[in-house]
Structures are given as C-alpha cells and as structure tokens.
Design a protein around this motif. Structure first.
Motif, PDB file in Angstrom:
ATOM      1  N   ALA A  76      27.053  -4.932  18.052  1.00 36.53           N
ATOM      2  CA  ALA A  76      25.659  -5.338  17.116  1.00 36.53           C
ATOM      3  C   ALA A  76      25.915  -6.714  16.606  1.00 36.53           C
ATOM      4  O   ALA A  76      24.820  -7.564  16.709  1.00 36.53           O
ATOM      5  CB  ALA A  76      25.649  -4.302  16.026  1.00 36.53           C
ATOM      6  N   ARG A  77      27.135  -7.058  16.390  1.00 35.27           N
ATOM      7  CA  ARG A  77      27.289  -8.571  15.669  1.00 35.27           C
ATOM      8  C   ARG A  77      27.261  -9.504  16.917  1.00 35.27           C
ATOM      9  O   ARG A  77      26.548 -10.655  16.622  1.00 35.27           O
ATOM     10  CB  ARG A  77      28.640  -8.770  14.967  1.00 35.27           C
ATOM     11  N   PHE A  78      27.577  -9.124  18.016  1.00 34.91           N
ATOM     12  CA  PHE A  78      27.616  -9.991  19.357  1.00 34.91           C
ATOM     13  C   PHE A  78      26.150 -10.340  19.597  1.00 34.91           C
ATOM     14  O   PHE A  78      25.754 -11.543  19.788  1.00 34.91           O
ATOM     15  CB  PHE A  78      28.370  -9.466  20.411  1.00 34.91           C
ATOM     16  N   ILE A  79      25.193  -9.367  19.670  1.00 35.58           N
ATOM     17  CA  ILE A  79      23.988  -9.627  19.870  1.00 35.58           C
ATOM     18  C   ILE A  79      23.148 -10.373  18.952  1.00 35.58           C
ATOM     19  O   ILE A  79      22.259 -11.134  19.030  1.00 35.58           O
ATOM     20  CB  ILE A  79      23.028  -8.235  20.423  1.00 35.58           C
ATOM     21  N   ALA A  80      23.718  -9.830  17.730  1.00 35.85           N
ATOM     22  CA  ALA A  80      23.184 -10.875  16.325  1.00 35.85           C
ATOM     23  C   ALA A  80      23.250 -12.260  16.744  1.00 35.85           C
ATOM     24  O   ALA A  80      22.243 -13.003  16.270  1.00 35.85           O
ATOM     25  CB  ALA A  80      23.542 -10.152  15.095  1.00 35.85           C
ATOM     26  N   GLY A  81      24.257 -12.784  17.059  1.00 41.72           N
ATOM     27  CA  GLY A  81      24.578 -13.910  17.223  1.00 41.72           C
ATOM     28  C   GLY A  81      24.484 -14.840  18.643  1.00 41.72           C
ATOM     29  O   GLY A  81      24.911 -15.700  18.872  1.00 41.72           O
ATOM     30  N   PHE A  82      23.699 -13.682  19.360  1.00 44.19           N
ATOM     31  CA  PHE A  82      23.816 -14.171  20.778  1.00 44.19           C
ATOM     32  C   PHE A  82      22.999 -15.545  21.299  1.00 44.19           C
ATOM     33  O   PHE A  82      23.164 -16.333  21.692  1.00 44.19           O
ATOM     34  CB  PHE A  82      23.205 -13.072  21.639  1.00 44.19           C
ATOM     35  N   SER A  83      21.588 -15.460  20.396  1.00 48.30           N
ATOM     36  CA  SER A  83      20.870 -16.656  20.475  1.00 48.30           C
ATOM     37  C   SER A  83      21.681 -18.009  20.065  1.00 48.30           C
ATOM     38  O   SER A  83      21.701 -18.980  20.856  1.00 48.30           O
ATOM     39  CB  SER A  83      19.725 -16.442  19.678  1.00 48.30           C
ATOM     40  N   ARG A  84      22.412 -17.830  18.917  1.00 47.85           N
ATOM     41  CA  ARG A  84      23.192 -19.071  18.565  1.00 47.85           C
ATOM     42  C   ARG A  84      24.138 -19.371  19.535  1.00 47.85           C
ATOM     43  O   ARG A  84      24.519 -20.524  20.146  1.00 47.85           O
ATOM     44  CB  ARG A  84      23.761 -18.530  17.315  1.00 47.85           C
ATOM     45  N   GLN A  85      24.862 -18.212  20.070  1.00 49.04           N
ATOM     46  CA  GLN A  85      25.989 -18.519  21.127  1.00 49.04           C
ATOM     47  C   GLN A  85      25.179 -19.273  22.619  1.00 49.04           C
ATOM     48  O   GLN A  85      25.871 -20.151  23.099  1.00 49.04           O
ATOM     49  CB  GLN A  85      26.472 -17.253  21.608  1.00 49.04           C
ATOM     50  N   LEU A  86      23.921 -19.011  22.903  1.00 52.06           N
ATOM     51  CA  LEU A  86      23.405 -19.469  23.917  1.00 52.06           C
ATOM     52  C   LEU A  86      23.046 -20.888  23.783  1.00 52.06           C
ATOM     53  O   LEU A  86      23.147 -21.733  24.768  1.00 52.06           O
ATOM     54  CB  LEU A  86      22.072 -18.417  24.165  1.00 52.06           C
ATOM     55  N   ARG A  87      22.642 -21.130  22.546  1.00 57.40           N
ATOM     56  CA  ARG A  87      22.415 -22.488  22.182  1.00 57.40           C
ATOM     57  C   ARG A  87      23.422 -23.566  22.290  1.00 57.40           C
ATOM     58  O   ARG A  87      23.244 -24.884  22.640  1.00 57.40           O
ATOM     59  CB  ARG A  87      21.687 -22.756  20.914  1.00 57.40           C
ATOM     60  N   GLN A  88      24.554 -22.953  22.373  1.00 59.25           N
ATOM     61  CA  GLN A  88      25.885 -23.800  22.385  1.00 59.25           C
ATOM     62  C   GLN A  88      26.053 -24.337  23.951  1.00 59.25           C
ATOM     63  O   GLN A  88      26.754 -25.390  24.233  1.00 59.25           O
ATOM     64  CB  GLN A  88      27.147 -23.054  22.118  1.00 59.25           C
ATOM     65  N   GLN A  89      25.349 -23.751  24.710  1.00 59.54           N
ATOM     66  CA  GLN A  89      25.365 -24.208  26.088  1.00 59.54           C
ATOM     67  C   GLN A  89      24.120 -24.856  26.596  1.00 59.54           C
ATOM     68  O   GLN A  89      23.382 -25.024  27.365  1.00 59.54           O
ATOM     69  CB  GLN A  89      25.473 -22.944  27.151  1.00 59.54           C
ATOM     70  N   SER A  90      23.364 -25.421  25.469  1.00 61.19           N
ATOM     71  CA  SER A  90      22.213 -26.281  25.380  1.00 61.19           C
ATOM     72  C   SER A  90      20.815 -25.606  25.854  1.00 61.19           C
ATOM     73  O   SER A  90      20.015 -25.847  26.778  1.00 61.19           O
ATOM     74  CB  SER A  90      22.450 -27.438  26.584  1.00 61.19           C
ATOM     75  N   ALA A  91      20.969 -23.976  25.824  1.00 64.12           N
ATOM     76  CA  ALA A  91      19.867 -23.235  26.264  1.00 64.12           C
ATOM     77  C   ALA A  91      18.975 -23.293  24.778  1.00 64.12           C
ATOM     78  O   ALA A  91      19.308 -23.404  23.696  1.00 64.12           O
ATOM     79  CB  ALA A  91      20.226 -21.737  26.478  1.00 64.12           C
ATOM     80  N   PRO A  92      17.627 -22.969  25.053  1.00 58.12           N
ATOM     81  CA  PRO A  92      16.705 -23.015  24.048  1.00 58.12           C
ATOM     82  C   PRO A  92      17.047 -21.730  23.022  1.00 58.12           C
ATOM     83  O   PRO A  92      17.649 -20.788  23.444  1.00 58.12           O
ATOM     84  CB  PRO A  92      15.428 -22.748  24.542  1.00 58.12           C
ATOM     85  N   GLN A  93      16.345 -21.664  21.866  1.00 60.02           N
ATOM     86  CA  GLN A  93      16.376 -20.510  21.095  1.00 60.02           C
ATOM     87  C   GLN A  93      15.577 -19.283  21.602  1.00 60.02           C
ATOM     88  O   GLN A  93      14.506 -19.391  21.959  1.00 60.02           O
ATOM     89  CB  GLN A  93      15.856 -20.818  19.651  1.00 60.02           C
ATOM     90  N   LEU A  94      16.283 -18.113  21.974  1.00 65.92           N
ATOM     91  CA  LEU A  94      15.534 -17.206  22.370  1.00 65.92           C
ATOM     92  C   LEU A  94      14.318 -16.772  21.825  1.00 65.92           C
ATOM     93  O   LEU A  94      13.330 -16.397  22.326  1.00 65.92           O
ATOM     94  CB  LEU A  94      16.473 -15.764  22.628  1.00 65.92           C
ATOM     95  N   GLU A  95      14.262 -16.581  20.504  1.00 70.02           N
ATOM     96  CA  GLU A  95      13.013 -16.217  19.685  1.00 70.02           C
ATOM     97  C   GLU A  95      11.879 -17.188  19.962  1.00 70.02           C
ATOM     98  O   GLU A  95      10.757 -16.600  20.040  1.00 70.02           O
ATOM     99  CB  GLU A  95      13.493 -16.392  18.085  1.00 70.02           C
ATOM    100  N   THR A  96      12.242 -18.340  20.287  1.00 72.11           N
ATOM    101  CA  THR A  96      11.097 -19.309  20.583  1.00 72.11           C
ATOM    102  C   THR A  96      10.759 -19.276  22.203  1.00 72.11           C
ATOM    103  O   THR A  96       9.740 -19.222  22.439  1.00 72.11           O
ATOM    104  CB  THR A  96      11.375 -20.844  20.103  1.00 72.11           C
ATOM    105  N   TYR A  97      11.645 -19.326  22.691  1.00 71.87           N
ATOM    106  CA  TYR A  97      11.626 -19.406  24.402  1.00 71.87           C
ATOM    107  C   TYR A  97      10.627 -17.942  24.911  1.00 71.87           C
ATOM    108  O   TYR A  97      10.143 -18.450  25.907  1.00 71.87           O
ATOM    109  CB  TYR A  97      12.863 -19.291  24.826  1.00 71.87           C
ATOM    110  N   PHE A  98      10.915 -16.948  24.313  1.00 69.11           N
ATOM    111  CA  PHE A  98      10.251 -15.765  25.001  1.00 69.11           C
ATOM    112  C   PHE A  98       9.086 -15.442  23.973  1.00 69.11           C
ATOM    113  O   PHE A  98       8.692 -14.318  23.952  1.00 69.11           O
ATOM    114  CB  PHE A  98      11.099 -14.726  24.963  1.00 69.11           C
ATOM    115  N   SER A  99       8.484 -16.571  23.484  1.00 74.99           N
ATOM    116  CA  SER A  99       7.276 -16.219  22.617  1.00 74.99           C
ATOM    117  C   SER A  99       5.959 -15.922  23.639  1.00 74.99           C
ATOM    118  O   SER A  99       5.719 -16.632  24.440  1.00 74.99           O
ATOM    119  CB  SER A  99       6.908 -17.624  21.735  1.00 74.99           C
TER     120      SER A  99
END
Length: 662
Positions: A76-99
C-alpha cells in the motif's frame, strides 16, 4: 548430502524438475503453494520411493498470516508513492498524465490505485512471491527448486534467488514452452478485445433497456439525502409485495422519512440471479409512481457518451504504452521483474474494460449530479473505482457533503483502505468527507491502521447486522456435529473450498459436511467446469438461509466472508481457511477469539475440526465471548428500528468537509 528448498504448486511441474535433483543423496524442505488435497501425499509417495532422500514439509499457515500482514502495509505504501517514484525517472505525474478532463483522472479509480485483492489475481501472485521469499529466509538452503507453473512468478523468484547467490533449478525453457506462451498471449489479446466489445454492447443494452422501460423526461430533483446504492440489492419478497427494503441502509430511509427528510435514490445496476434486469427497472418505476424519487445511473448514459468513453479509453491506452518501460523499471524497486505480474491490471485500467467503465461512469455521474442534488450524499463505502468517479463528479458540482458508510466487515488486510502521507500530491484523489463506521473496531482500524484522521470518522449503527440483535438475546442452542463450509462471492476461493471440501468429505464419515454457496454465486456452472455436479458430490449443498444453518452446525469453515462473525454470534466454532490459492481477507482472525482458529491444509483442517468437535467449553464462557466479540465489532442498538447515531451524524453538520487526503 545436498540441501534443497522445493517450492511447488502442482504435480506436472514438480515431475519436470525433481528427478535430476534426486540423482544423489539430498534433503528437501517442501513449501507447498497450493491447498490441492492430493499434492502433499503425492510428494510424500514420490520421495519415499527414493531411498537417498529426506523430505519434510514446511509449516506455512502461520507464515501466511504474518507475511500477509507485512505485505499489505508495504505494498500500500509502495503504490501510494509510486507516482513520485516514477517521476524520478523523468516520467510525468500519473494523476495528471491519465486525466480524462481537468476534473477527473483515470489514475484514481484504476485497479492499480484501488488495490482491491478481490477483483484480480495480481495481489495473490505478488503475495505468493513475498511468502516464498520469507519462507526461504526463515529456513535457508543453498539450493532452490522452483516447481512453479506460473512463469511470471517463477521468473521474479529466480531473479531474486540468483541475486542472493543461491543455486536455482527450474523447469527448462523449451521451444514447446515458448510456443505455448506465444499462443497464450495471442489468445489473451483477442479475448481481451472480444470482452471489451461485449462490455460496450452490454452498457448499450442496459442504457436502452432502462430508458425504454422508464420512458420519462429527466428533470431536476432535490432532496435532503441522495442515497447511492447497488441495485437490486433488496429484500425481493418485500419488493414483490410493493415494499422497498434496501440491503445497505434499511431501516434508515424509513427513519429519515419519519423525520421529514426527503430521500432521492440513485441506483447502480448489478447482476442478480433471482430477478431480471427488466423486473428490477420496472419496480423502480413503481417506486417513482409511489412518490419515491428513484433514478438509475444508466438513464443518464447516452450513446454519444459511450462513444466518447471508448475514444478516451483508446487515447489513454496509447499514453500507457509510451511510459510502459519506465513503469517496468519503477516496479523493479518492489521486486525485479514484478511488472510482468501486475501488467494486466495496468492494461485493464488504461485501455481495457475497467478503464472504459470508469470513464463512462465518470461522465454518467457528472450528468446525474446536474439533475440530482441534496445536502448530503450517502453511499456504501468499499473504496471501489466507481466511488472515485462519483466523488470526482460531486467535487466538480460542489454541492453535496459525501458520507461513505462502511456497511460490512473490514479486514486489516483490505489494502484499498490504506492511505498515507505519500499520497499528498498536487492532484489528490477525491475522498468522502466523512466515513460512517459500523462499529468501534472498524473506526479503530481506519484510524490506527489505515491512516485516516479521527475527525473524519464516526461510529453509527451496523444496520446490515441488525439480524444479530435477537440472536444475542437468545440462549445458545446445542449444535449438531456438522461441518459447514460457508463460501463468499469470490469464484477462485469457491473452487479452492470445493476441492478441500471434496477431499475432507471423502476422508472422513464421522460428521456430515454441508456447503452453503453465496446467494449470488452460480453454483452449477462452477461445479460443471470442475467435472462435478450437485448430484455427485460427497457433501450436501444447502439452500436454507445461512442463519438457519449456523443455528445447527458446530464448526464453520470460512474464507473472506462476514459469515464468520454471524457464526461467532451463534456460538459456532470458526476455522479460517488460509491458502496461497487465494488472498484471504478474514473478517475475524484466529488471535481475536478462542472461538476462531485457522487451517492451511487438509491435514490441519481435519485435525482442527476433530479438536473442536470434541471440545466441551463452558456454555456460559461461550455466551460471554460471543457477546464480547460482536459488541467490539458492531454498534447494535437494543431496538432494531433505532438508527439514532446514524441520523445524528448524518445531519449534525451542514456542509462540513473533511481535511484528509485520500
């Protein structure tokens, strides 16, 4: 003598790797990943035929419980911080990307963010990996044999053990295996497309059926409370006599009406084997004729809305493909190779059936709330995807204070309820303003384990468990020495229960074995798919209400069902069946009462039933214990018509909003 840990989930894969390992003297620790009743004796016979081998089975029942508890919190904690983890790889914020639009992100209701262990097999497979790793760490051996049929799970385990410096033996990756995998992937590809088309056609059918039967012009409707509910979740006998008794909220609507509060209903259609869709819709039409404002979500859906949802779903599927490599790499932080296990949830959520339905429901709720309004909105809280779409629509409209009612039992393992500070993002998921818990234990779990603020939690009556009130007033009755298997609505769990029940009934004849399937479970198709029928099984399939069966049976075997607490209320001895075949979410665990135990195999189940059948507890101690347990779980008033706490918390605030972030 070589020492091995053997991880096994089936006969065929076991035979494909074991003969070579037995060429020289060896000692094997066997870790079974399945509750298949014939697997353990098969392995025992196989090992006994090789004189140079020593074989022992690792106890996995207690480990499952401990490992599952750790897994739910960490994941649960891993998924909670997944968007932040992904952004470390220069990926977009998931909440905005999948709008889908500026007010609604498809990330919120996705299977990935929802984390429901009941909807897909992903969490069982992830948990299986963690359980195997924990078992091998507790009893380390230099050699590991992975007799595991699930290729994705096996590859994750192999990468982990090879990195740890262990010698790994696994089934050969033959040309035939590669061809079978290619055929499987091709089949899944076309199956997903056909299922997607069937889903679209089904939504069109529901929409046309609802509109054609209702034949009404939508007009604005305002009330004091908007009640959102699954439908037809109701007392069918009462409904056919013209009385609507909702399964989730009754008797609250009657109490609100008596207090002069106007209730407006919004129904979400679900499958029910005992009532046709047309009959359910026509009953809703009768309610409207009787001055009960009753609406269906599907009457707010239109063909252009369905087409727009399909387009948006295809658009977001393409967006997922663009970042899939980065998502894969980010999941390596959990376990290298783990994305192959969870990939189906991502593809279903962004471009698949789940994504389409969530987009469609998001549009439908937006339109519904442009017609329907109230000071309060009350709905059954389960943290499902459709709830996120509804809350997002309500946030856009900005009119109603949302109350989620936790209507059923809550397992500490229910990952959908977990939230943490890592989820504080620029675009937080919309959340209920208040959670109404059906008892003190639920409120404590939400605050202490799930991370919700106390100011957002209230304890109200457990209206779905009012049937327990008269039971607790009655003295305990003497039980029959019968074993009742009480099944949930989860098909995978039902299949495991059937296999275990078959083996148990064939092994012993001292006690009658009863099976009670969930009322919404299609029994015969499942039995037929297993080569069985209700006429040729060695147990009795019961049709009586569950309460009547619990009054008689002394031992009740359960999985993830609230029947466990009903059984405790009636003085039964409960056995939680724990298995890696399904992700168990026990309503009450073995450490919470002496009336509850657990079993992880046929052998443990047999011993557990026998011990409980022979136990002679003091009836007064059992009576006191059942009252203690039920009192700690549920708020039950003396009178089953009283919902004072419910009404008080629902109307004591005008439009006070909670401050926590989901």
């Amino acid at each position: 003598m070589k020492k091995f840990t053997v991880v096994c989930d089936g006969r065929d894969v076991f035979l494909s790797v074991m003969p070579g390992a037995m060429a020289s003297p060896a000692a094997f620790d066997i870790l079974l990943l399945s509750a298949q009743s014939d697997l353990r004796p098969f392995i025992q016979d196989f090992c006994s035929n090789h004189a140079q081998t020593a074989c022992r089975f690792l106890d996995n029942t207690g480990r499952i419980a401990d490992c599952q508890n750790d897994f739910t919190v960490r994941y649960a904690r891993f998924i909670a911080g997944f968007s932040r983890q992904l952004r470390q790889q220069s990926a977009p914020q998931l909440e905005t990307y999948f709008s889908v639009n500026p007010d609604f992100s498809l990330w919120w209701p996705s299977l990935v963010y929802e984390k429901s262990p009941l909807k897909t097999d992903v969490f069982r497979r992830l948990f299986l990996i963690e359980s195997v790793i924990k078992a091998c760490e507790d009893a380390p051996r230099p050699n590991v044999i992975l007799a595991v049929a699930d290729q994705e799970v096996r590859e994750v385990l192999a990468r982990y053990f090879l990195k740890a410096g262990l010698n790994v033996i696994q089934p050969p990756n033959s040309a035939g295996a590669k061809i079978r995998k290619w055929i499987k992937n091709l089949f899944n590809y076309w199956r997903d497309h056909w299922q997607g088309l069937a889903c679209i056609l089904r939504e069109i059918k529901w929409n046309r059926l609802t509109r054609n039967l209702l034949r009404r012009t939508l007009r604005p409707q305002h009330g004091d409370v908007l009640l959102v509910t699954y439908y037809p979740a109701m007392d069918l006998q009462q409904a056919r006599s013209g009385v609507y008794q909702n399964d989730y909220f009754n008797p609250l609507p009657q109490a609100l009406a008596a207090a002069g509060k106007k209730c407006v209903w919004l129904a979400i259609n679900i499958y029910h084997p005992k009532i046709s869709p047309a009959e359910g819709i026509l009953f809703g039409k009768q309610l409207n004729a009787a001055n009960t404002p009753f609406y269906f979500l599907h009457e707010f859906i239109s063909l252009p809305m369905i087409a727009r949802s399909v387009f948006q779903n295809f658009r977001l599927a393409r967006k997922l493909r663009r970042i899939q490599r980065q998502v894969d790499q980010a999941f390596d932080e959990w376990r290298p190779g783990a994305y192959a296990v969870v990939k189906e949830d991502w593809e279903s959520s962004f471009g698949g059936i789940v994504g389409f339905k969530n987009i469609l429901f998001g549009y439908a709720f937006q339109k519904a709330f442009s017609y329907l309004s109230a000071a309060k909105c009350l709905y059954p809280l389960e943290m499902s995807g459709w709830e996120k779409t509804m809350l997002a629509a309500n946030q856009t409209q900005g009119r109603m204070t949302a109350f989620g009612y936790q209507h059923s039992t809550v397992s500490p393992m229910w990952m959908s309820n977990y939230f943490s500070g890592a989820e504080h993002t620029a675009r937080p998921c919309p959340r209920p303003d208040h959670i109404l818990c059906n008892g003190p234990r639920t409120a404590a779990l939400f605050q202490q384990r799930f991370g919700w603020a106390a100011r957002d939690l209230n304890v109200v009556e457990a209206v779905r468990y009012f049937s327990l009130i008269p039971l607790l007033r009655e003295p305990l009755r003497e039980k029959k020495p019968a074993v009742l298997f009480a099944l949930s609505l989860i098909e995978k769990e039902a299949r495991v229960f059937i296999k275990i029940g078959l083996a148990y009934a064939r092994r012993q004849n001292a006690y009658p074995v009863w099976f009670k399937f969930h009322p919404l479970m299609p029994i015969e198709p499942i039995l037929k798919s297993m080569g069985l029928s209700s006429a040729n099984v060695p147990f009795e399939i019961k049709q009586e209400p569950i309460a009547a069966l619990l009054e008689q049976a002394k031992v009740v075997v359960v999985g993830q069902t609230g029947v466990a607490l009903q059984a405790v209320a009636q003085g039964c001895r409960v056995i939680n069946l724990r298995s890696l075949d399904f992700f168990n979410l026990p309503a009450i665990d073995s450490g919470e009462s002496f009336l509850v135990g657990q079993a992880g195999s046929l052998e443990e189940l047999t011993l557990g039933v026998e011990r409980r059948m022979r136990q002679q507890e003091d009836p007064s101690a059992v009576d006191q214990e059942r009252r203690r347990v039920i009192g700690s779980f549920f708020l039950l008033p003396p009178d089953p018509d009283q919902v004072n706490a419910f009404a008080q918390h629902l109307f004591r605030r005008s439009s006070e909003k909670g401050q926590g972030i989901l």
